[in-house]
Design an enzyme around this catalytic site. Structure first.
Site, PDB file in Angstrom:
ATOM      1  N   ARG A  15       0.838  -1.214   0.000  1.00  9.52           N
ATOM      2  CA  ARG A  15       0.000   0.000   0.000  1.00  9.52           C
ATOM      3  C   ARG A  15       0.863   1.251   0.000  1.00  9.52           C
ATOM      4  O   ARG A  15       0.541   2.245  -0.652  1.00  9.52           O
ATOM      5  CB  ARG A  15      -0.946  -0.015   1.205  1.00  9.52           C
ATOM      6  CG  ARG A  15      -2.099  -0.988   1.054  1.00  9.52           C
ATOM      7  CD  ARG A  15      -2.895  -1.153   2.343  1.00  9.52           C
ATOM      8  NE  ARG A  15      -3.259   0.078   2.981  1.00  9.52           N
ATOM      9  CZ  ARG A  15      -4.506   0.564   3.074  1.00  9.52           C
ATOM     10  NH1 ARG A  15      -5.511  -0.111   2.540  1.00  9.52           N
ATOM     11  NH2 ARG A  15      -4.755   1.688   3.707  1.00  9.52           N
ATOM     12  N   ARG A  39       2.208  12.891  -9.728  1.00 10.04           N
ATOM     13  CA  ARG A  39       2.143  14.336  -9.486  1.00 10.04           C
ATOM     14  C   ARG A  39       3.457  15.030  -9.843  1.00 10.04           C
ATOM     15  O   ARG A  39       3.449  16.112 -10.424  1.00 10.04           O
ATOM     16  CB  ARG A  39       1.775  14.630  -8.037  1.00 10.04           C
ATOM     17  CG  ARG A  39       0.336  14.478  -7.746  1.00 10.04           C
ATOM     18  CD  ARG A  39      -0.502  15.563  -8.447  1.00 10.04           C
ATOM     19  NE  ARG A  39      -1.880  15.358  -8.125  1.00 10.04           N
ATOM     20  CZ  ARG A  39      -2.812  14.991  -8.995  1.00 10.04           C
ATOM     21  NH1 ARG A  39      -2.503  14.826 -10.269  1.00 10.04           N
ATOM     22  NH2 ARG A  39      -4.048  14.825  -8.614  1.00 10.04           N
ATOM     23  N   HIS A  58       3.517  15.518 -13.420  1.00 10.18           N
ATOM     24  CA  HIS A  58       2.640  16.626 -13.806  1.00 10.18           C
ATOM     25  C   HIS A  58       3.345  17.975 -13.644  1.00 10.18           C
ATOM     26  O   HIS A  58       3.044  18.931 -14.353  1.00 10.18           O
ATOM     27  CB  HIS A  58       1.350  16.622 -12.976  1.00 10.18           C
ATOM     28  CG  HIS A  58       0.424  15.511 -13.328  1.00 10.18           C
ATOM     29  ND1 HIS A  58      -0.489  15.000 -12.425  1.00 10.18           N
ATOM     30  CD2 HIS A  58       0.253  14.792 -14.466  1.00 10.18           C
ATOM     31  CE1 HIS A  58      -1.178  14.027 -12.995  1.00 10.18           C
ATOM     32  NE2 HIS A  58      -0.744  13.882 -14.236  1.00 10.18           N
ATOM     33  N   SER A  64       8.110   0.649   8.083  1.00 11.39           N
ATOM     34  CA  SER A  64       9.041   0.067   9.052  1.00 11.39           C
ATOM     35  C   SER A  64      10.485   0.488   8.808  1.00 11.39           C
ATOM     36  O   SER A  64      11.297   0.480   9.727  1.00 11.39           O
ATOM     37  CB  SER A  64       8.968  -1.465   8.990  1.00 11.39           C
ATOM     38  OG  SER A  64       9.483  -1.942   7.752  1.00 11.39           O
ATOM     39  N   GLY A  65      10.808   0.818   7.552  1.00 11.28           N
ATOM     40  CA  GLY A  65      12.200   1.109   7.205  1.00 11.28           C
ATOM     41  C   GLY A  65      13.053  -0.146   7.154  1.00 11.28           C
ATOM     42  O   GLY A  65      14.279  -0.069   7.085  1.00 11.28           O
ATOM     43  N   SER A 102      -2.520   1.691   8.170  1.00  8.57           N
ATOM     44  CA  SER A 102      -3.393   2.658   7.484  1.00  8.57           C
ATOM     45  C   SER A 102      -3.066   4.106   7.829  1.00  8.57           C
ATOM     46  O   SER A 102      -3.018   4.964   6.944  1.00  8.57           O
ATOM     47  CB  SER A 102      -4.866   2.380   7.787  1.00  8.57           C
ATOM     48  OG  SER A 102      -5.281   1.186   7.178  1.00  8.57           O
ATOM     49  N   GLU A 160       0.030   5.198   5.958  1.00  8.03           N
ATOM     50  CA  GLU A 160      -0.199   5.341   4.522  1.00  8.03           C
ATOM     51  C   GLU A 160      -1.012   6.593   4.209  1.00  8.03           C
ATOM     52  O   GLU A 160      -0.689   7.326   3.263  1.00  8.03           O
ATOM     53  CB  GLU A 160      -0.898   4.086   3.995  1.00  8.03           C
ATOM     54  CG  GLU A 160      -0.035   2.846   4.106  1.00  8.03           C
ATOM     55  CD  GLU A 160      -0.780   1.580   4.462  1.00  8.03           C
ATOM     56  OE1 GLU A 160      -0.097   0.550   4.628  1.00  8.03           O
ATOM     57  OE2 GLU A 160      -2.029   1.600   4.605  1.00  8.03           O
ATOM     58  N   ASP A 201       1.441  14.984  -0.813  1.00  5.19           N
ATOM     59  CA  ASP A 201       0.624  15.968  -1.524  1.00  5.19           C
ATOM     60  C   ASP A 201       0.958  17.387  -1.072  1.00  5.19           C
ATOM     61  O   ASP A 201       0.959  18.315  -1.887  1.00  5.19           O
ATOM     62  CB  ASP A 201      -0.868  15.682  -1.344  1.00  5.19           C
ATOM     63  CG  ASP A 201      -1.426  14.716  -2.385  1.00  5.19           C
ATOM     64  OD1 ASP A 201      -0.718  14.422  -3.381  1.00  5.19           O
ATOM     65  OD2 ASP A 201      -2.562  14.249  -2.214  1.00  5.19           O
TER      66      ASP A 201
END
Length: 186
Positions: free
Chosen positions: A46, A57, A60, A88-89, A150, A153, A161
């Site tokens: 994920r 992006r 773009h 976790s790296g 989650s 992520e 962003d």
């Protein structure tokens, strides 16, 4: 639990996590991305999907970017930048990539929960996103109502962003110029 009870907690978790991200590190990441001849993106699962989001992006914005593992990925050069996302790296395949990149003299930036990880030890900089993960060995204070990674992520996506938004300002781009690089054969 109903949706209206669940989502405010999720949003609060994300807001608290983003509030703890080191803003100086983010500014450094922006400058390094801005000045790198090419950016190579790496991540799996994920987290890898989120890293692919940022690759689109960056493209773009007119930044030359490649996703490691894609069939058209070219060779890296010494001044290129490797941007890795790994909660976790410690992801074995990403650690192997980081070791090879380090041996080639490639500048490595890591975004992770764990700034003391094996990959972080190879990276020139690690941006910590303080989210819980079942993959970490050491005890964590932070918890989440969400499953597994989650919160990391989601926070990774929003952090990236925001970095893209900062790059747009630095490059003095507008929506029309960015849209010129959007896919038109779809």
């Amino acid at each position: 639990m109903k949706f209206n009870d669940y989502y405010p907690t999720v949003l609060r978790e994300i807001e608290e996590t983003l509030g703890e991200v080191d803003k100086t590190n983010i500014s450094n990441f922006v400058m390094q991305i801005l000045h790198a001849p090419r950016i190579f993106i790496a991540g799996v699962g994920r987290t890898g999907l989120v890293m692919r989001f940022v690759a689109i992006r960056l493209m773009h914005l007119g930044i030359e970017v490649q996703i490691l593992g894609d069939i058209t990925t070219t060779a890296v050069s010494k001044n290129d930048l490797l941007l890795i996302g790994s909660g976790s790296g410690e992801t074995g395949s990403l650690f192997s990539i980081a070791k090879k990149a380090n041996n080639l003299g490639i500048h490595i930036l890591l975004i992770s929960i764990n700034p003391d990880s094996s990959i972080a030890n190879l990276a020139q900089e690690c941006l910590k996103i303080p989210a819980p993960s079942p993959k970490l060995i050491h005890k964590q204070d932070k918890t989440s109502i969400q499953p597994m990674g989650s919160l990391f992520e989601q926070s990774l996506l929003l952090t990236l962003d925001c970095i893209v938004g900062m790059l747009i300002q630095e490059k003095q781009l507008d929506a029309d110029s960015i849209f010129m690089n959007h896919a038109n054969l779809e």
